[in-house]
Design an enzyme around this catalytic site. Structure first.
Site, PDB file in Angstrom:
ATOM      1  N   LYS A  33       0.849  -1.202   0.000  1.00  0.00           N
ATOM      2  CA  LYS A  33       0.000   0.000   0.000  1.00  0.00           C
ATOM      3  C   LYS A  33       0.881   1.247   0.000  1.00  0.00           C
ATOM      4  O   LYS A  33       2.096   1.162   0.257  1.00  0.00           O
ATOM      5  CB  LYS A  33      -0.916  -0.013   1.229  1.00  0.00           C
ATOM      6  CG  LYS A  33      -0.176   0.009   2.562  1.00  0.00           C
ATOM      7  CD  LYS A  33      -1.122  -0.255   3.729  1.00  0.00           C
ATOM      8  CE  LYS A  33      -0.372  -0.304   5.051  1.00  0.00           C
ATOM      9  NZ  LYS A  33      -1.236  -0.776   6.152  1.00  0.00           N
ATOM     10  N   ARG A 129     -10.025   0.079  16.081  1.00  0.00           N
ATOM     11  CA  ARG A 129      -9.979   0.967  14.924  1.00  0.00           C
ATOM     12  C   ARG A 129     -11.080   0.487  13.983  1.00  0.00           C
ATOM     13  O   ARG A 129     -12.162   1.030  13.991  1.00  0.00           O
ATOM     14  CB  ARG A 129      -8.581   0.944  14.286  1.00  0.00           C
ATOM     15  CG  ARG A 129      -8.385   1.983  13.206  1.00  0.00           C
ATOM     16  CD  ARG A 129      -6.953   2.010  12.690  1.00  0.00           C
ATOM     17  NE  ARG A 129      -6.506   0.717  12.153  1.00  0.00           N
ATOM     18  CZ  ARG A 129      -5.325   0.526  11.588  1.00  0.00           C
ATOM     19  NH1 ARG A 129      -4.458   1.520  11.491  1.00  0.00           N
ATOM     20  NH2 ARG A 129      -4.988  -0.664  11.111  1.00  0.00           N
ATOM     21  N   TYR A 253      18.861  28.243   8.613  1.00  0.00           N
ATOM     22  CA  TYR A 253      17.689  28.983   9.114  1.00  0.00           C
ATOM     23  C   TYR A 253      17.622  28.892  10.632  1.00  0.00           C
ATOM     24  O   TYR A 253      17.766  27.808  11.210  1.00  0.00           O
ATOM     25  CB  TYR A 253      16.404  28.373   8.551  1.00  0.00           C
ATOM     26  CG  TYR A 253      16.148  28.660   7.091  1.00  0.00           C
ATOM     27  CD1 TYR A 253      15.973  29.965   6.631  1.00  0.00           C
ATOM     28  CD2 TYR A 253      16.047  27.615   6.188  1.00  0.00           C
ATOM     29  CE1 TYR A 253      15.708  30.206   5.284  1.00  0.00           C
ATOM     30  CE2 TYR A 253      15.783  27.849   4.847  1.00  0.00           C
ATOM     31  CZ  TYR A 253      15.614  29.153   4.399  1.00  0.00           C
ATOM     32  OH  TYR A 253      15.353  29.397   3.082  1.00  0.00           O
ATOM     33  N   MET A 301      14.496  23.206   2.488  1.00  0.00           N
ATOM     34  CA  MET A 301      13.647  22.513   1.507  1.00  0.00           C
ATOM     35  C   MET A 301      14.466  21.635   0.562  1.00  0.00           C
ATOM     36  O   MET A 301      14.084  20.500   0.274  1.00  0.00           O
ATOM     37  CB  MET A 301      12.842  23.552   0.718  1.00  0.00           C
ATOM     38  CG  MET A 301      11.801  22.924  -0.182  1.00  0.00           C
ATOM     39  SD  MET A 301      10.850  24.124  -1.129  1.00  0.00           S
ATOM     40  CE  MET A 301       9.839  24.873   0.118  1.00  0.00           C
TER      41      MET A 301
HETATM   42  C1  LIG Z   1      -0.449  -1.829   6.752  1.00  0.00           C
HETATM   43  C2  LIG Z   1      -0.997  -3.109   7.255  1.00  0.00           C
HETATM   44  C3  LIG Z   1      -0.166  -4.207   7.445  1.00  0.00           C
HETATM   45  C4  LIG Z   1       1.341  -4.126   7.307  1.00  0.00           C
HETATM   46  O1  LIG Z   1       1.858  -3.612   8.525  1.00  0.00           O
HETATM   47  P1  LIG Z   1       3.437  -3.540   8.760  1.00  0.00           P
HETATM   48  O2  LIG Z   1       3.557  -3.123  10.179  1.00  0.00           O
HETATM   49  O3  LIG Z   1       3.959  -2.530   7.812  1.00  0.00           O
HETATM   50  O4  LIG Z   1       3.971  -4.888   8.494  1.00  0.00           O
HETATM   51  C5  LIG Z   1      -0.749  -5.402   7.798  1.00  0.00           C
HETATM   52  N1  LIG Z   1      -2.088  -5.513   7.986  1.00  0.00           N
HETATM   53  C6  LIG Z   1      -2.910  -4.463   7.848  1.00  0.00           C
HETATM   54  C7  LIG Z   1      -4.363  -4.635   8.085  1.00  0.00           C
HETATM   55  C8  LIG Z   1      -2.404  -3.227   7.490  1.00  0.00           C
HETATM   56  O5  LIG Z   1      -3.235  -2.189   7.364  1.00  0.00           O
END
Ligand SMILES: *Cc1c(COP(=O)(O)O)cnc(C)c1O
Length: 357
Positions: A33, A129, A253, A301
């Site tokens: 993702k 969640r 800066y 930047m």
């Molecule tokens: C993003 C995600 C993962 C991967 O988590 P990592 O800690 O990056 O291995 C696994 N399961 C779900 C449901 C996620 O949203």
């Protein structure tokens, strides 16, 4: 050409994927993702496709990008669909779909579907969640089976604190999962990266490694299995300017660094517009010309400054590794008060180059 680059080592990516499978003996969905945590989802998927059991992404937009690139294997939508109108596309493109809420279950029951879905039914085991409440879980499972629109169900949950080695919360989440799934004849999936590396007692047919694929540790302490990971991304650039300052002179800066000795200052073509964290404080390490050197002054930047006083071999043109195989991204992230997940996802502007294909 500006020398800032993110070098992506696909051989290291495959090594880390194999490690996830070796440690668990389970099938592994490579979590790619958010553009593979900044590493480039399509290239990473193509590199893993010959051996991967499947992929996981956040949403259908990400999944369709993979399909368009020719990825044919399983692709799981980790948040399922956001509106029922996505269901026909999910079927058409043969995607797997998480169901995490009652409204999604109802939408599946109401939708005419051309062929059966593969659903990953998510249980809230304590993270609070998304995921169904344990008291509703069995009923949801049975409704999915009964509605005639689902061909296969995988039972899943997600850990809130698996990165805290030994945390009681993870053991409790496992116990809630085991109770809820009793008597349900379906495959299971619990583990993210910290659980793959640190929670062998959390069993399951499928694991979902994300961060570990990219070779960064999810832990804030040394951990034996995490030490076997190979960093995939090297964020690199070059020194573009060197100057000598006497003691007592500010750099950058806000004058957040003032020299306390005659100081040789190098400027590197890398800044927060590339994704290097602006919060990185004085002393954050970089590798330059084969030695460690500290960041000095505020990250701007497009540029940042480093102290080259103790690195006499460094000159204009010297290579700099901001993070990679020598300075780990997790170390930079920790210095900057964040996590490697975020600094990878923040990567932008720098061109990515791939090796190890
Ligand atoms: C993003 C995600 C993962 C991967 O988590 P990592 O800690 O990056 O291995 C696994 N399961 C779900 C449901 C996620 O949203």
């Amino acid at each position: 050409m500006r020398p800032a680059r993110a070098l992506i080592d696909l051989q290291a990516l495959r090594h880390n994927y194999r490690l996830a499978r070796e440690l668990t003996g389970a099938k592994a969905l490579a979590v790619i993702k958010a553009d593979a945590y900044g590493h480039g989802a399509v290239r990473c998927a193509l590199a893993l496709e010959p051996e991967a059991d499947g992929f996981a992404v956040a949403c259908i937009e990400e999944a369709l990008e993979l399909r368009a690139a020719g990825i044919r294997g399983p692709v799981l939508l980790l948040e399922g669909f956001f509106e029922a109108s996505e269901l026909p596309l999910i079927v058409e493109h043969d995607l797997w779909c998480v169901v995490h809420s009652a409204w999604q279950l109802e939408a599946i029951e109401k939708s005419p579907l051309a062929s059966p879905l593969t659903v990953w039914l998510k249980l809230d085991t304590g993270m609070h969640r998304v995921g169904l409440h344990p008291k509703d879980y069995r009923d949801a499972y049975e409704r999915l089976l009964a509605c005639g629109k689902v061909g296969r169900i995988v039972l899943m949950s997600h850990f809130a604190r698996a990165d805290e080695l030994g945390a009681q919360a993870t053991a409790e989440q496992i116990a809630v999962f085991e109770t809820a799934r009793q008597g349900l004849a379906a495959e299971c999936s619990l583990r993210n990266s910290p659980a793959v590396l640190g929670w062998p007692q959390a069993a399951g047919d499928w694991v979902r490694p994300g961060l570990m694929l990219y070779g960064a540790t999810p832990f804030d302490m040394p951990q034996a299995q995490a030490q076997r990971l190979q960093p995939v991304m090297t964020l690199q650039s070059r020194v573009i300017s060197v100057r000598e300052l006497p003691a007592g002179e500010p750099v950058g800066y806000g004058a957040t660094f003032v020299s306390t000795r005659p100081t040789r200052v190098g400027v590197v073509a890398m800044g927060y517009a590339d994704g290097y964290p602006r919060q990185a404080p004085n002393g954050t390490p970089v590798m330059v010309a084969g030695s460690r050197a500290p960041l000095i002054g505020r990250v701007s930047m497009d540029m940042l400054s480093i102290d080259l006083t103790d690195v006499p071999q460094a000159t204009v043109g010297s290579p700099v590794e901001l993070w990679g195989k020598q300075v780990h991204a997790a170390e930079v992230a920790s210095q900057a008060g964040t996590i490697p997940y975020q600094i990878f996802c923040n990567l932008k502007r720098v061109p990515r180059e791939y090796i190890g294909d």
